[in-house]
Write a protein that holds these residues in place. Structure first.
Motif, PDB file in Angstrom:
ATOM      1  N   PHE A   9       3.953   3.948   0.465  1.00  0.00           N
ATOM      2  CA  PHE A   9       4.239   4.073  -1.122  1.00  0.00           C
ATOM      3  C   PHE A   9       4.277   2.746  -1.596  1.00  0.00           C
ATOM      4  CE2 PHE A   9       6.767   8.598  -1.071  1.00  0.00           C
ATOM      5  CZ  PHE A   9       5.400   9.152  -0.675  1.00  0.00           C
ATOM      6  N   GLN A  10       5.191   2.014  -0.962  1.00  0.00           N
ATOM      7  CA  GLN A  10       5.411   0.503  -1.404  1.00  0.00           C
ATOM      8  C   GLN A  10       4.202  -0.296  -1.302  1.00  0.00           C
ATOM      9  OE1 GLN A  10       8.531  -0.919  -2.697  1.00  0.00           O
ATOM     10  NE2 GLN A  10       6.803  -2.128  -3.171  1.00  0.00           N
ATOM     11  N   ALA A  11       3.651  -0.128  -0.145  1.00  0.00           N
ATOM     12  CA  ALA A  11       2.492  -0.917   0.213  1.00  0.00           C
ATOM     13  C   ALA A  11       0.996  -0.596  -1.010  1.00  0.00           C
ATOM     14  CB  ALA A  11       1.739  -0.427   1.480  1.00  0.00           C
ATOM     15  N   ARG A  12       1.361   0.586  -1.361  1.00  0.00           N
ATOM     16  CA  ARG A  12       0.058   0.932  -2.247  1.00  0.00           C
ATOM     17  C   ARG A  12       0.562   0.504  -3.665  1.00  0.00           C
ATOM     18  NH1 ARG A  12      -2.033   7.259  -3.641  1.00  0.00           N
ATOM     19  NH2 ARG A  12       0.296   7.302  -3.737  1.00  0.00           N
ATOM     20  N   ARG A  13       1.747   0.342  -4.027  1.00  0.00           N
ATOM     21  CA  ARG A  13       2.059  -0.222  -5.195  1.00  0.00           C
ATOM     22  C   ARG A  13       1.965  -1.880  -5.163  1.00  0.00           C
ATOM     23  NH1 ARG A  13       5.323   1.822  -8.920  1.00  0.00           N
ATOM     24  NH2 ARG A  13       6.171  -0.313  -9.250  1.00  0.00           N
ATOM     25  N   TRP A  14       2.198  -2.442  -4.309  1.00  0.00           N
ATOM     26  CA  TRP A  14       1.877  -3.824  -3.804  1.00  0.00           C
ATOM     27  C   TRP A  14       0.690  -4.172  -4.236  1.00  0.00           C
ATOM     28  CZ3 TRP A  14       5.264  -4.652   1.147  1.00  0.00           C
ATOM     29  CH2 TRP A  14       6.525  -4.696   0.772  1.00  0.00           C
ATOM     30  N   ILE A  15      -0.436  -3.206  -3.410  1.00  0.00           N
ATOM     31  CA  ILE A  15      -1.917  -3.677  -3.334  1.00  0.00           C
ATOM     32  C   ILE A  15      -2.722  -3.298  -4.727  1.00  0.00           C
ATOM     33  CG2 ILE A  15      -4.005  -2.801  -2.239  1.00  0.00           C
ATOM     34  CD1 ILE A  15      -2.392  -2.603   0.249  1.00  0.00           C
ATOM     35  N   ALA A  16      -2.385  -1.920  -5.125  1.00  0.00           N
ATOM     36  CA  ALA A  16      -3.101  -1.322  -6.495  1.00  0.00           C
ATOM     37  C   ALA A  16      -2.543  -2.011  -7.680  1.00  0.00           C
ATOM     38  CB  ALA A  16      -2.979   0.385  -6.227  1.00  0.00           C
ATOM     39  N   GLN A  17      -1.154  -2.126  -7.645  1.00  0.00           N
ATOM     40  CA  GLN A  17      -0.730  -2.754  -9.145  1.00  0.00           C
ATOM     41  C   GLN A  17      -0.413  -4.073  -8.984  1.00  0.00           C
ATOM     42  OE1 GLN A  17       2.619  -0.374  -9.938  1.00  0.00           O
ATOM     43  NE2 GLN A  17       1.657   1.607 -10.504  1.00  0.00           N
ATOM     44  N   GLU A  18       0.090  -4.590  -7.970  1.00  0.00           N
ATOM     45  CA  GLU A  18       0.263  -6.052  -8.117  1.00  0.00           C
ATOM     46  C   GLU A  18      -0.704  -7.027  -7.252  1.00  0.00           C
ATOM     47  OE1 GLU A  18       4.251  -6.627  -6.353  1.00  0.00           O
ATOM     48  OE2 GLU A  18       4.895  -4.690  -7.405  1.00  0.00           O
ATOM     49  N   GLY A  19      -2.047  -6.402  -6.855  1.00  0.00           N
ATOM     50  CA  GLY A  19      -2.789  -7.262  -6.196  1.00  0.00           C
ATOM     51  C   GLY A  19      -2.528  -7.953  -5.054  1.00  0.00           C
ATOM     52  N   MET A  20      -1.514  -7.666  -4.213  1.00  0.00           N
ATOM     53  CA  MET A  20      -1.334  -8.141  -3.148  1.00  0.00           C
ATOM     54  C   MET A  20      -2.196  -8.150  -1.787  1.00  0.00           C
ATOM     55  SD  MET A  20       2.078  -7.463  -0.447  1.00  0.00           S
ATOM     56  CE  MET A  20       3.318  -7.998  -1.729  1.00  0.00           C
ATOM     57  N   ARG A  21      -2.651  -9.030  -1.116  1.00  0.00           N
ATOM     58  CA  ARG A  21      -3.396  -9.057  -0.175  1.00  0.00           C
ATOM     59  C   ARG A  21      -3.120  -7.965   0.945  1.00  0.00           C
ATOM     60  NH1 ARG A  21      -4.157 -15.006   2.134  1.00  0.00           N
ATOM     61  NH2 ARG A  21      -5.747 -13.654   3.500  1.00  0.00           N
ATOM     62  N   ILE A  22      -3.926  -7.364   1.438  1.00  0.00           N
ATOM     63  CA  ILE A  22      -3.658  -6.455   2.524  1.00  0.00           C
ATOM     64  C   ILE A  22      -3.085  -6.902   3.613  1.00  0.00           C
ATOM     65  CG2 ILE A  22      -4.568  -4.497   3.923  1.00  0.00           C
ATOM     66  CD1 ILE A  22      -6.868  -4.494   1.932  1.00  0.00           C
ATOM     67  N   THR A  23      -3.199  -8.025   4.225  1.00  0.00           N
ATOM     68  CA  THR A  23      -2.753  -8.752   5.348  1.00  0.00           C
ATOM     69  C   THR A  23      -1.454  -9.207   5.074  1.00  0.00           C
ATOM     70  OG1 THR A  23      -4.733  -9.618   6.030  1.00  0.00           O
ATOM     71  CG2 THR A  23      -2.672 -10.591   6.719  1.00  0.00           C
ATOM     72  N   VAL A  24      -1.043  -9.367   3.904  1.00  0.00           N
ATOM     73  CA  VAL A  24       0.449  -9.734   3.259  1.00  0.00           C
ATOM     74  C   VAL A  24       1.466  -8.447   3.316  1.00  0.00           C
ATOM     75  CG1 VAL A  24       1.657 -10.624   1.413  1.00  0.00           C
ATOM     76  CG2 VAL A  24      -0.359 -11.899   2.095  1.00  0.00           C
ATOM     77  N   ALA A  25       0.745  -7.479   2.685  1.00  0.00           N
ATOM     78  CA  ALA A  25       1.418  -6.163   2.723  1.00  0.00           C
ATOM     79  C   ALA A  25       1.712  -5.959   4.220  1.00  0.00           C
ATOM     80  CB  ALA A  25       0.641  -5.213   1.759  1.00  0.00           C
ATOM     81  N   ALA A  26       0.752  -5.934   5.048  1.00  0.00           N
ATOM     82  CA  ALA A  26       0.816  -5.391   6.518  1.00  0.00           C
ATOM     83  C   ALA A  26       1.870  -6.170   7.145  1.00  0.00           C
ATOM     84  CB  ALA A  26      -0.333  -5.481   7.164  1.00  0.00           C
ATOM     85  N   ASN A  27       2.268  -7.595   6.808  1.00  0.00           N
ATOM     86  CA  ASN A  27       3.125  -8.526   7.447  1.00  0.00           C
ATOM     87  C   ASN A  27       4.418  -8.230   6.971  1.00  0.00           C
ATOM     88  OD1 ASN A  27       1.179  -9.817   9.191  1.00  0.00           O
ATOM     89  ND2 ASN A  27       0.812 -11.315   7.639  1.00  0.00           N
ATOM     90  N   ARG A  28       4.701  -7.843   5.752  1.00  0.00           N
ATOM     91  CA  ARG A  28       5.951  -7.653   5.068  1.00  0.00           C
ATOM     92  C   ARG A  28       6.618  -6.409   5.560  1.00  0.00           C
ATOM     93  NH1 ARG A  28       6.407  -8.689  -1.260  1.00  0.00           N
ATOM     94  NH2 ARG A  28       8.289  -8.023  -0.857  1.00  0.00           N
ATOM     95  N   LEU A  29       5.710  -5.524   5.807  1.00  0.00           N
ATOM     96  CA  LEU A  29       5.980  -3.976   6.273  1.00  0.00           C
ATOM     97  C   LEU A  29       6.033  -4.118   8.011  1.00  0.00           C
ATOM     98  CD1 LEU A  29       4.017  -1.655   4.069  1.00  0.00           C
ATOM     99  CD2 LEU A  29       6.584  -2.343   3.908  1.00  0.00           C
ATOM    100  N   GLY A  30       5.894  -4.958   8.298  1.00  0.00           N
ATOM    101  CA  GLY A  30       6.348  -5.187  10.021  1.00  0.00           C
ATOM    102  C   GLY A  30       4.998  -4.714  11.069  1.00  0.00           C
ATOM    103  N   TYR A  31       3.859  -4.706  10.592  1.00  0.00           N
ATOM    104  CA  TYR A  31       2.788  -4.237  11.154  1.00  0.00           C
ATOM    105  C   TYR A  31       2.218  -5.403  12.071  1.00  0.00           C
ATOM    106  CZ  TYR A  31       2.770   0.587   9.355  1.00  0.00           C
ATOM    107  OH  TYR A  31       3.234   1.796   9.199  1.00  0.00           O
ATOM    108  N   ASP A  32       1.909  -5.271  13.164  1.00  0.00           N
ATOM    109  CA  ASP A  32       1.270  -6.267  14.211  1.00  0.00           C
ATOM    110  C   ASP A  32       0.039  -6.686  13.697  1.00  0.00           C
ATOM    111  OD1 ASP A  32       3.504  -5.987  15.584  1.00  0.00           O
ATOM    112  OD2 ASP A  32       2.685  -4.804  17.016  1.00  0.00           O
ATOM    113  N   SER A  33      -0.764  -5.961  13.004  1.00  0.00           N
ATOM    114  CA  SER A  33      -2.278  -6.208  12.859  1.00  0.00           C
ATOM    115  C   SER A  33      -2.738  -5.636  11.373  1.00  0.00           C
ATOM    116  CB  SER A  33      -3.135  -6.020  13.678  1.00  0.00           C
ATOM    117  OG  SER A  33      -3.381  -4.570  13.839  1.00  0.00           O
ATOM    118  N   GLU A  34      -3.632  -5.940  10.573  1.00  0.00           N
ATOM    119  CA  GLU A  34      -4.128  -5.296   9.579  1.00  0.00           C
ATOM    120  C   GLU A  34      -4.659  -4.071   9.842  1.00  0.00           C
ATOM    121  OE1 GLU A  34      -7.342  -6.283   6.160  1.00  0.00           O
ATOM    122  OE2 GLU A  34      -6.350  -8.025   6.981  1.00  0.00           O
TER     123      GLU A  34
END
Length: 341
Positions: free
Chosen positions: A281-306
């Motif tokens: 849910f948080q990732a979709r808000r970051w990406i769809a509404q705030e324009g965050m890069r997918i790699t940045v969202a993945a890193n912030r949520l603790g994923y090892d890779s995009e």
């Protein structure tokens, strides 16, 4: 003193946990609906208007003339002057002066701009001396909760203010204020009505949560539980945190086995699945509404890779993160496989 206070051995202060029974209040504190666009509709009976489904909530306030509302295959519901209704998931519906009238789509009616994000809709392209039999104030809103959020998923398709007015004194006061603005028709009335509508829509949801939600076993009941509520509030407060079962059990103050059993029976899914959904849910808000890069969202949520993040995102949300980026306005849509347990 400064050297002592900045010692690296000193742990940073922990955010206080909500008191028992306050978890729902904490989670609703940031609840917000913002108007995207509003329209004043002036209609001459008989008429019927079909509003197609959309990703964002819709709102209607009946200022003059009784009408009828129908969502899906439900029965027609009468709405009197002074009534308001919120459709939190933008469900397709019809408003009509008479249920027997064949509807036309809202986009087929003449529309003129009044000011920024406010327009005038009429059922005739040419002015008429006959005063309208019905006046409504309609709008689309932006919700700061994901449509797949359990709270939104539990809401009925249509939430009528009149049904909640007897239980929340704020609702009738806002309805009366909107009635006065329409009746006086002063300069800037549409702008004031738009702001009142934003507040009224949020008040309708609050009144439903506090007074009108009849489900004693669903997600709201779990949030109201003193033990599980603390855990849910912690997850939603810090979705980017690498939550583990032992950590969440510590928030609840129970053993891992007792916590996992209590959480699953109350919420309807395991802690790991729930945490994963909230992260997406948080990732979709970051990406769809705030324009965050997918790699940045993945890193912030603790994923090892995009790649691993994208697989989890698609499994839970129903489409890829890149698709959410391509469709920021309509990206927050529901998908059948991604609904809450």
């Amino acid at each position: 003193m400064l050297a002592h206070s900045s010692s690296p051995s000193r742990k940073p202060p922990r955010r206080p946990q909500p008191e028992a029974g306050d978890a729902l209040t904490e989670m609703l504190r940031g609840l917000r609906l913002d108007g995207v666009e509003y329209g004043r509709c002036e209609l001459h009976g008989p008429w019927a208007i079909a509003f197609p489904a959309q990703a964002t909530p819709r709102f209607h306030f009946v200022a003059r003339g009784a009408c009828w509302l129908r969502t899906g295959e439900q029965d027609w519901v009468r709405m009197n002057p002074g009534d308001a209704v919120l459709l939190p998931r933008g469900t397709a519906h019809v408003l009509a002066s008479d249920p027997d009238v064949a509807p036309v789509t809202i986009c087929s009616l003449p529309r003129a701009s009044v000011s920024d994000d406010i327009y005038l809709v009429s059922d005739s392209a040419t002015p008429t001396v006959t005063p309208p039999s019905h006046t409504m104030f309609c709008g689309s809103m932006r919700f700061n909760l994901d449509p797949l959020h359990p709270l939104v998923a539990m809401m009925p398709d249509a939430m009528r203010a009149g049904e909640l007015a007897r239980r929340d004194p704020a609702v009738p006061a806002l309805l009366e204020a909107m009635e006065r603005e329409v009746a006086l028709d002063r300069i800037g009335a549409c702008g004031i009505l738009a702001r009142l509508a934003d507040v009224l829509a949020a008040s309708i949801i609050r009144a439903w949560v506090e007074c009108g939600c009849a489900d004693p076993t669903g997600w709201i009941a779990a949030v109201r539980c003193p033990q599980i509520g603390r855990v849910l509030a912690a997850i939603h407060r810090e979705p980017e945190r690498d939550w583990t079962v032992p950590m969440l059990a510590g928030v609840m103050g129970a053993s891992r086995s007792r916590f996992a059993e209590a959480f699953t029976s109350s919420v309807g899914e395991t802690p790991a699945k729930y945490v994963a959904r909230v992260k997406m849910f948080q990732a979709r808000r970051w990406i769809a509404q705030e324009g965050m890069r997918i790699t940045v969202a993945a890193n912030r949520l603790g994923y090892d890779s995009e790649a691993s993040f994208s697989r989890a995102f698609k499994r839970i949300i129903g489409h890829s993160p890149s698709e959410a980026r391509r469709q920021p306005a309509a990206g927050l849509t529901t998908s059948p496989q991604a609904g809450p347990a």
